[in-house]
Design a protein around this motif. Sequence first.
Motif, PDB file in Angstrom:
ATOM      1  N   ALA A 270      -3.109   7.392  13.291  1.00  0.00           N
ATOM      2  CA  ALA A 270      -4.564   7.328  13.428  1.00  0.00           C
ATOM      3  C   ALA A 270      -5.257   7.790  12.148  1.00  0.00           C
ATOM      4  N   GLU A 271      -4.607   8.714  11.445  1.00  0.00           N
ATOM      5  CA  GLU A 271      -5.185   9.249  10.208  1.00  0.00           C
ATOM      6  C   GLU A 271      -4.951   8.320   9.019  1.00  0.00           C
ATOM      7  N   ASN A 272      -3.750   7.734   8.956  1.00  0.00           N
ATOM      8  CA  ASN A 272      -3.409   6.838   7.845  1.00  0.00           C
ATOM      9  C   ASN A 272      -2.318   5.876   8.302  1.00  0.00           C
ATOM     10  N   ASP A 273      -2.686   4.599   8.466  1.00  0.00           N
ATOM     11  CA  ASP A 273      -1.712   3.618   8.974  1.00  0.00           C
ATOM     12  C   ASP A 273      -0.982   2.869   7.864  1.00  0.00           C
ATOM     13  N   GLU A 274      -1.006   3.422   6.635  1.00  0.00           N
ATOM     14  CA  GLU A 274      -0.352   2.759   5.514  1.00  0.00           C
ATOM     15  C   GLU A 274       0.865   3.524   4.996  1.00  0.00           C
ATOM     16  N   VAL A 275       1.356   4.458   5.806  1.00  0.00           N
ATOM     17  CA  VAL A 275       2.534   5.237   5.412  1.00  0.00           C
ATOM     18  C   VAL A 275       3.756   4.654   6.109  1.00  0.00           C
ATOM     19  N   VAL A 276       4.661   4.070   5.336  1.00  0.00           N
ATOM     20  CA  VAL A 276       5.835   3.381   5.892  1.00  0.00           C
ATOM     21  C   VAL A 276       6.664   4.312   6.766  1.00  0.00           C
ATOM     22  N   GLU A 277       6.834   5.546   6.326  1.00  0.00           N
ATOM     23  CA  GLU A 277       7.699   6.479   7.040  1.00  0.00           C
ATOM     24  C   GLU A 277       7.231   6.716   8.471  1.00  0.00           C
ATOM     25  N   VAL A 278       5.924   6.725   8.688  1.00  0.00           N
ATOM     26  CA  VAL A 278       5.400   6.954  10.034  1.00  0.00           C
ATOM     27  C   VAL A 278       5.794   5.811  10.961  1.00  0.00           C
ATOM     28  N   TRP A 279       5.667   4.576  10.486  1.00  0.00           N
ATOM     29  CA  TRP A 279       6.062   3.414  11.280  1.00  0.00           C
ATOM     30  C   TRP A 279       7.564   3.429  11.553  1.00  0.00           C
ATOM     31  N   TYR A 280       8.334   3.795  10.526  1.00  0.00           N
ATOM     32  CA  TYR A 280       9.788   3.868  10.678  1.00  0.00           C
ATOM     33  C   TYR A 280      10.179   4.908  11.738  1.00  0.00           C
TER      34      TYR A 280
ATOM     35  N   TRP B 128       9.532  -1.018  13.658  1.00  0.00           N
ATOM     36  CA  TRP B 128      10.482  -1.246  12.567  1.00  0.00           C
ATOM     37  C   TRP B 128      10.163  -2.521  11.797  1.00  0.00           C
ATOM     38  N   GLU B 129       9.745  -3.571  12.482  1.00  0.00           N
ATOM     39  CA  GLU B 129       9.381  -4.802  11.785  1.00  0.00           C
ATOM     40  C   GLU B 129       8.157  -4.595  10.912  1.00  0.00           C
ATOM     41  N   THR B 130       7.210  -3.786  11.377  1.00  0.00           N
ATOM     42  CA  THR B 130       6.029  -3.475  10.567  1.00  0.00           C
ATOM     43  C   THR B 130       6.433  -2.682   9.329  1.00  0.00           C
ATOM     44  N   ALA B 131       7.327  -1.699   9.511  1.00  0.00           N
ATOM     45  CA  ALA B 131       7.819  -0.912   8.378  1.00  0.00           C
ATOM     46  C   ALA B 131       8.540  -1.802   7.375  1.00  0.00           C
ATOM     47  N   LEU B 132       9.325  -2.744   7.884  1.00  0.00           N
ATOM     48  CA  LEU B 132      10.067  -3.672   7.020  1.00  0.00           C
ATOM     49  C   LEU B 132       9.105  -4.538   6.207  1.00  0.00           C
ATOM     50  N   GLU B 133       8.074  -5.021   6.849  1.00  0.00           N
ATOM     51  CA  GLU B 133       7.073  -5.841   6.155  1.00  0.00           C
ATOM     52  C   GLU B 133       6.359  -5.034   5.064  1.00  0.00           C
ATOM     53  N   MET B 134       6.047  -3.779   5.372  1.00  0.00           N
ATOM     54  CA  MET B 134       5.389  -2.908   4.400  1.00  0.00           C
ATOM     55  C   MET B 134       6.293  -2.631   3.207  1.00  0.00           C
ATOM     56  N   LEU B 135       7.582  -2.414   3.472  1.00  0.00           N
ATOM     57  CA  LEU B 135       8.538  -2.170   2.387  1.00  0.00           C
ATOM     58  C   LEU B 135       8.669  -3.397   1.496  1.00  0.00           C
ATOM     59  N   GLY B 136       8.629  -4.573   2.114  1.00  0.00           N
ATOM     60  CA  GLY B 136       8.693  -5.811   1.341  1.00  0.00           C
ATOM     61  C   GLY B 136       7.534  -5.922   0.365  1.00  0.00           C
ATOM     62  N   LYS B 137       6.348  -5.517   0.811  1.00  0.00           N
ATOM     63  CA  LYS B 137       5.169  -5.554  -0.052  1.00  0.00           C
ATOM     64  C   LYS B 137       5.275  -4.525  -1.170  1.00  0.00           C
ATOM     65  N   VAL B 138       5.833  -3.354  -0.843  1.00  0.00           N
ATOM     66  CA  VAL B 138       6.038  -2.320  -1.863  1.00  0.00           C
ATOM     67  C   VAL B 138       6.989  -2.828  -2.939  1.00  0.00           C
ATOM     68  N   LYS B 139       8.088  -3.427  -2.503  1.00  0.00           N
ATOM     69  CA  LYS B 139       9.078  -3.957  -3.433  1.00  0.00           C
ATOM     70  C   LYS B 139       8.462  -5.035  -4.324  1.00  0.00           C
TER      71      LYS B 139
ATOM     72  N   CYS C  14       4.275  15.428   9.861  1.00  0.00           N
ATOM     73  CA  CYS C  14       5.380  14.483   9.674  1.00  0.00           C
ATOM     74  C   CYS C  14       6.719  15.215   9.796  1.00  0.00           C
ATOM     75  N   GLN C  15       6.790  16.398   9.217  1.00  0.00           N
ATOM     76  CA  GLN C  15       7.993  17.216   9.320  1.00  0.00           C
ATOM     77  C   GLN C  15       8.215  17.677  10.764  1.00  0.00           C
ATOM     78  N   THR C  16       7.130  17.986  11.473  1.00  0.00           N
ATOM     79  CA  THR C  16       7.222  18.367  12.886  1.00  0.00           C
ATOM     80  C   THR C  16       7.891  17.253  13.684  1.00  0.00           C
ATOM     81  N   ALA C  17       7.427  16.015  13.462  1.00  0.00           N
ATOM     82  CA  ALA C  17       7.980  14.864  14.182  1.00  0.00           C
ATOM     83  C   ALA C  17       9.462  14.678  13.873  1.00  0.00           C
ATOM     84  N   LYS C  18       9.835  14.835  12.599  1.00  0.00           N
ATOM     85  CA  LYS C  18      11.244  14.684  12.211  1.00  0.00           C
ATOM     86  C   LYS C  18      12.116  15.720  12.917  1.00  0.00           C
TER      87      LYS C  18
END
Length: 255
Positions: free
Chosen positions: A163-173, A194-205, A102-106
């Motif tokens: 592919a490893e974990n599709d439930e991490v908001v930051e990856v979608w963002y 971004w819309e998927t990340a937004l939907e995930m954040l809404g559920k977190v909130k 994740c840090q590599t990608a950033k």
Amino acid sequence: LKSALQLGDNESTADATQAMANLRLCQSRGVEAIPYILEVYGRMKEAVSAMTDLVGLGCSENKSTTHELPADSQHADDIEAKELKDDVLHAAHKLPGFDFRCQTAKILLECASVLEEQEDFKKTDQLSSCPSDSPSEIDMNKDTEQRPYCIEAAIQVLGSLLAENDEVVEVWYLLGCAFASTMPKNIEAAKYYWETALEMLGKVKEGVEQDMPMLKGDNEEDVQSEVEDVNTKIEELKMKLSELEGKAFNSMDEG
């Protein structure tokens, strides 16, 4: 860091190389960070590609994305499925950890941003010194090849994370950020991530807010802080999506 870079241990060397890339960015020496982070990506590229193919983000040159199986051969289907599974499992074991990638990608995306700023500066500088030339006549070589490569590398690394974990908001963002950085911008893909990340954040909130009535004292303050953080990210994403839709509208007008 220099001593660690000279070690024969691949894991230690990768850590040190990525740390050096991050250090150069922190020192505002972004151009010097590029060879370090591309070396890190080069070490994981093959394994990353095997993982990324699973989520439809594999590079076009990757054979597994273009290979066609005989329609009437179930046996060939079974063999290919087994080989794919074995390849992916082998690749997953060879890859650095989730947080490291994740840090590599950033860092790859930051380097792409550095190169974009450099391109803009060179373009402005050359235009001011040669006002008679049109932008299309000005040689913008060198950095123009590294920037798309850094973005594509980031997409590949993020694809392996997805592919490893599709439930991490930051990856979608971050995938949205990557596709919004391509030239030309891949508006459709950026919007999707971004819309998927937004939907995930809404559920977190929603989940955090449901827990708040049961909390007291320090725990309540921590959760309130978390809600504020989520709200900030939601507003940021909404702003990015709004800007993206504006660019899409302008592109339609120009067309």
